[in-house]
Motif scaffolding. Sequence first.
Motif, PDB file in Angstrom:
ATOM      1  N   GLY A   1      18.869 -22.671 -14.608  1.00 51.52           N
ATOM      2  CA  GLY A   1      17.616 -22.764 -15.332  1.00 51.52           C
ATOM      3  C   GLY A   1      16.842 -21.472 -15.252  1.00 51.52           C
ATOM      4  N   ASP A   2      15.627 -21.512 -15.784  1.00 52.56           N
ATOM      5  CA  ASP A   2      14.766 -20.332 -15.784  1.00 52.56           C
ATOM      6  C   ASP A   2      13.769 -20.407 -14.643  1.00 52.56           C
ATOM      7  OD1 ASP A   2      14.575 -21.450 -19.036  1.00 52.56           O
ATOM      8  OD2 ASP A   2      15.812 -19.758 -18.450  1.00 52.56           O
ATOM      9  N   SER A   3      13.387 -19.250 -14.122  1.00 53.98           N
ATOM     10  CA  SER A   3      12.351 -19.214 -13.096  1.00 53.98           C
ATOM     11  C   SER A   3      11.618 -17.893 -13.152  1.00 53.98           C
ATOM     12  CB  SER A   3      12.939 -19.433 -11.702  1.00 53.98           C
ATOM     13  OG  SER A   3      13.784 -18.364 -11.339  1.00 53.98           O
ATOM     14  N   VAL A   4      10.360 -17.932 -12.757  1.00 53.28           N
ATOM     15  CA  VAL A   4       9.525 -16.739 -12.688  1.00 53.28           C
ATOM     16  C   VAL A   4       8.949 -16.675 -11.286  1.00 53.28           C
ATOM     17  CG1 VAL A   4       7.498 -15.571 -13.612  1.00 53.28           C
ATOM     18  CG2 VAL A   4       8.962 -16.906 -15.137  1.00 53.28           C
ATOM     19  N   THR A   5       9.048 -15.514 -10.663  1.00 52.28           N
ATOM     20  CA  THR A   5       8.589 -15.358  -9.286  1.00 52.28           C
ATOM     21  C   THR A   5       7.471 -14.331  -9.201  1.00 52.28           C
ATOM     22  OG1 THR A   5      10.787 -15.919  -8.429  1.00 52.28           O
ATOM     23  CG2 THR A   5       9.272 -14.801  -6.923  1.00 52.28           C
ATOM     24  N   GLN A   6       6.368 -14.765  -8.666  1.00 53.99           N
ATOM     25  CA  GLN A   6       5.267 -13.861  -8.340  1.00 53.99           C
ATOM     26  C   GLN A   6       5.090 -13.956  -6.838  1.00 53.99           C
ATOM     27  OE1 GLN A   6       2.748 -15.577 -11.945  1.00 53.99           O
ATOM     28  NE2 GLN A   6       1.766 -13.734 -11.138  1.00 53.99           N
ATOM     29  N   THR A   7       5.451 -12.919  -6.144  1.00 54.41           N
ATOM     30  CA  THR A   7       5.542 -12.997  -4.693  1.00 54.41           C
ATOM     31  C   THR A   7       4.189 -12.986  -3.991  1.00 54.41           C
ATOM     32  OG1 THR A   7       5.878 -10.612  -4.690  1.00 54.41           O
ATOM     33  CG2 THR A   7       7.848 -11.996  -4.559  1.00 54.41           C
ATOM     34  N   GLU A   8       3.189 -12.366  -4.609  1.00 47.67           N
ATOM     35  CA  GLU A   8       1.891 -12.289  -3.940  1.00 47.67           C
ATOM     36  C   GLU A   8       0.962 -13.380  -4.448  1.00 47.67           C
ATOM     37  OE1 GLU A   8       3.230  -8.008  -5.014  1.00 47.67           O
ATOM     38  OE2 GLU A   8       2.531  -9.696  -6.216  1.00 47.67           O
ATOM     39  N   GLY A   9       0.421 -14.149  -3.530  1.00 46.11           N
ATOM     40  CA  GLY A   9      -0.569 -15.136  -3.919  1.00 46.11           C
ATOM     41  C   GLY A   9      -1.934 -14.493  -4.102  1.00 46.11           C
ATOM     42  N   LEU A  10      -2.205 -13.481  -3.291  1.00 45.55           N
ATOM     43  CA  LEU A  10      -3.491 -12.796  -3.331  1.00 45.55           C
ATOM     44  C   LEU A  10      -3.265 -11.301  -3.166  1.00 45.55           C
ATOM     45  CD1 LEU A  10      -6.646 -12.737  -3.226  1.00 45.55           C
ATOM     46  CD2 LEU A  10      -6.432 -13.059  -0.747  1.00 45.55           C
ATOM     47  N   VAL A  11      -3.877 -10.544  -4.055  1.00 46.20           N
ATOM     48  CA  VAL A  11      -3.866  -9.095  -3.941  1.00 46.20           C
ATOM     49  C   VAL A  11      -5.307  -8.618  -3.920  1.00 46.20           C
ATOM     50  CG1 VAL A  11      -3.317  -6.930  -5.118  1.00 46.20           C
ATOM     51  CG2 VAL A  11      -1.618  -8.778  -5.044  1.00 46.20           C
ATOM     52  N   THR A  12      -5.651  -7.876  -2.893  1.00 51.27           N
ATOM     53  CA  THR A  12      -6.999  -7.322  -2.784  1.00 51.27           C
ATOM     54  C   THR A  12      -6.912  -5.810  -2.902  1.00 51.27           C
ATOM     55  OG1 THR A  12      -7.705  -9.136  -1.350  1.00 51.27           O
ATOM     56  CG2 THR A  12      -9.064  -7.157  -1.355  1.00 51.27           C
ATOM     57  N   VAL A  13      -7.725  -5.258  -3.769  1.00 45.32           N
ATOM     58  CA  VAL A  13      -7.689  -3.815  -3.999  1.00 45.32           C
ATOM     59  C   VAL A  13      -9.130  -3.293  -4.121  1.00 45.32           C
ATOM     60  CG1 VAL A  13      -7.540  -4.048  -6.516  1.00 45.32           C
ATOM     61  CG2 VAL A  13      -6.639  -1.990  -5.403  1.00 45.32           C
ATOM     62  N   THR A  14      -9.316  -2.097  -3.708  1.00 46.19           N
ATOM     63  CA  THR A  14     -10.637  -1.458  -3.808  1.00 46.19           C
ATOM     64  C   THR A  14     -10.857  -0.929  -5.220  1.00 46.19           C
ATOM     65  OG1 THR A  14     -10.561  -0.853  -1.473  1.00 46.19           O
ATOM     66  CG2 THR A  14     -12.129   0.335  -2.859  1.00 46.19           C
ATOM     67  N   GLU A  15     -12.049  -1.111  -5.706  1.00 45.93           N
ATOM     68  CA  GLU A  15     -12.426  -0.628  -7.043  1.00 45.93           C
ATOM     69  C   GLU A  15     -12.050   0.840  -7.213  1.00 45.93           C
ATOM     70  OE1 GLU A  15     -16.626  -0.676  -7.629  1.00 45.93           O
ATOM     71  OE2 GLU A  15     -16.491  -0.589  -9.825  1.00 45.93           O
ATOM     72  N   GLY A  16     -11.426   1.131  -8.356  1.00 48.66           N
ATOM     73  CA  GLY A  16     -11.042   2.506  -8.645  1.00 48.66           C
ATOM     74  C   GLY A  16      -9.634   2.872  -8.231  1.00 48.66           C
ATOM     75  N   LEU A  17      -9.023   2.051  -7.409  1.00 47.74           N
ATOM     76  CA  LEU A  17      -7.663   2.313  -6.970  1.00 47.74           C
ATOM     77  C   LEU A  17      -6.653   1.604  -7.870  1.00 47.74           C
ATOM     78  CD1 LEU A  17      -7.934   2.188  -3.081  1.00 47.74           C
ATOM     79  CD2 LEU A  17      -8.008   4.165  -4.602  1.00 47.74           C
ATOM     80  N   PRO A  18      -5.402   2.084  -7.862  1.00 46.44           N
ATOM     81  CA  PRO A  18      -4.389   1.428  -8.704  1.00 46.44           C
ATOM     82  C   PRO A  18      -3.982   0.071  -8.140  1.00 46.44           C
ATOM     83  CG  PRO A  18      -3.420   3.194  -7.414  1.00 46.44           C
ATOM     84  CD  PRO A  18      -4.890   3.280  -7.197  1.00 46.44           C
ATOM     85  N   VAL A  19      -3.506  -0.765  -9.049  1.00 44.37           N
ATOM     86  CA  VAL A  19      -3.063  -2.105  -8.643  1.00 44.37           C
ATOM     87  C   VAL A  19      -1.758  -2.427  -9.364  1.00 44.37           C
ATOM     88  CG1 VAL A  19      -4.446  -3.244 -10.442  1.00 44.37           C
ATOM     89  CG2 VAL A  19      -3.721  -4.533  -8.426  1.00 44.37           C
ATOM     90  N   LYS A  20      -0.903  -3.154  -8.664  1.00 43.06           N
ATOM     91  CA  LYS A  20       0.375  -3.593  -9.225  1.00 43.06           C
ATOM     92  C   LYS A  20       0.620  -5.032  -8.821  1.00 43.06           C
ATOM     93  CE  LYS A  20       5.349  -2.554  -9.183  1.00 43.06           C
ATOM     94  NZ  LYS A  20       6.399  -1.669  -8.613  1.00 43.06           N
ATOM     95  N   LEU A  21       0.861  -5.882  -9.806  1.00 41.96           N
ATOM     96  CA  LEU A  21       1.196  -7.283  -9.571  1.00 41.96           C
ATOM     97  C   LEU A  21       2.653  -7.486  -9.956  1.00 41.96           C
ATOM     98  CD1 LEU A  21      -1.955  -9.069 -11.054  1.00 41.96           C
ATOM     99  CD2 LEU A  21      -1.640  -8.038  -8.792  1.00 41.96           C
ATOM    100  N   ASN A  22       3.407  -8.043  -9.027  1.00 38.07           N
ATOM    101  CA  ASN A  22       4.850  -8.147  -9.226  1.00 38.07           C
ATOM    102  C   ASN A  22       5.262  -9.417  -9.957  1.00 38.07           C
ATOM    103  OD1 ASN A  22       5.636  -5.710  -7.893  1.00 38.07           O
ATOM    104  ND2 ASN A  22       5.133  -6.693  -5.952  1.00 38.07           N
TER     105      ASN A  22
END
Lengths: 113, 113
Positions: A1-22
């Motif tokens: 079957g099909d599945s989608v995985t997002q490993t991080e439940g919570l990502v905290t980043v400081t304003e102005g910095l780069p962010v990446k959601l997997n």
Amino acid sequence: GDSVTQTEGLVTVTEGLPVKLNCTYQTTYLTIAFFWYVQYLNEAPQVLLKSSTDNKRTEHQGFHATLHKSSSSFHLQKSSAQLSDSALYYCALTPRSGTYQRFGTGTKLQVVP
Amino acid sequence: NAGVIQTPRHKVTGKGQEATLWCEPISGHSAVFWYRQTIVQGLEFLTYFRNQAPIDDSGMPKERFSAQMPNQSHSTLKIQSTQPQDSAVYLCASSNLNTGQLYFGEGSKLTVL
């Protein structure tokens, strides 16, 4: 079957910095479309990005994502996070035309001053 | 153009009672989807209709959940004998299927005491 995985439940980043959601996926279908949805507090999920082309960068509202079929990934990135980006982000795929979308479990992005 | 409308926004039921949730899709959209949203599972697919016909209900708990689409302007999700584990936000979405993009309503939050 099909599945989608997002490993991080919570990502905290400081304003102005780069962010990446997997986002990674598994699917048995060849014809697929990918989406990122964003859900702000007390609002409906809404589409942020869509892609079905391998190795092509898609951009919207400062966010970008590139579908990489070789690594089964569709990560979401932004070069400079804003406080207003704080929200819940879902990665999703449609395995084939005319069927339902499969969603990941979501990643909550928290941008702090 | 009005978005997807869901009612009620909040519903509280006692264990064993019935709950019916309503959805009015965007006019002209041929597909209607129901999802259940929880923190642990994210967005879980329940069922969907295309041109009012049930197409896929593989996500529906068979015994107590049922969905109908009696006309093109509304769909209902009925949960009989509600249990505390049914507590969630139930989201309805519509799509014209050509783009694959889903347009979500704001959801109906069900709380089973």
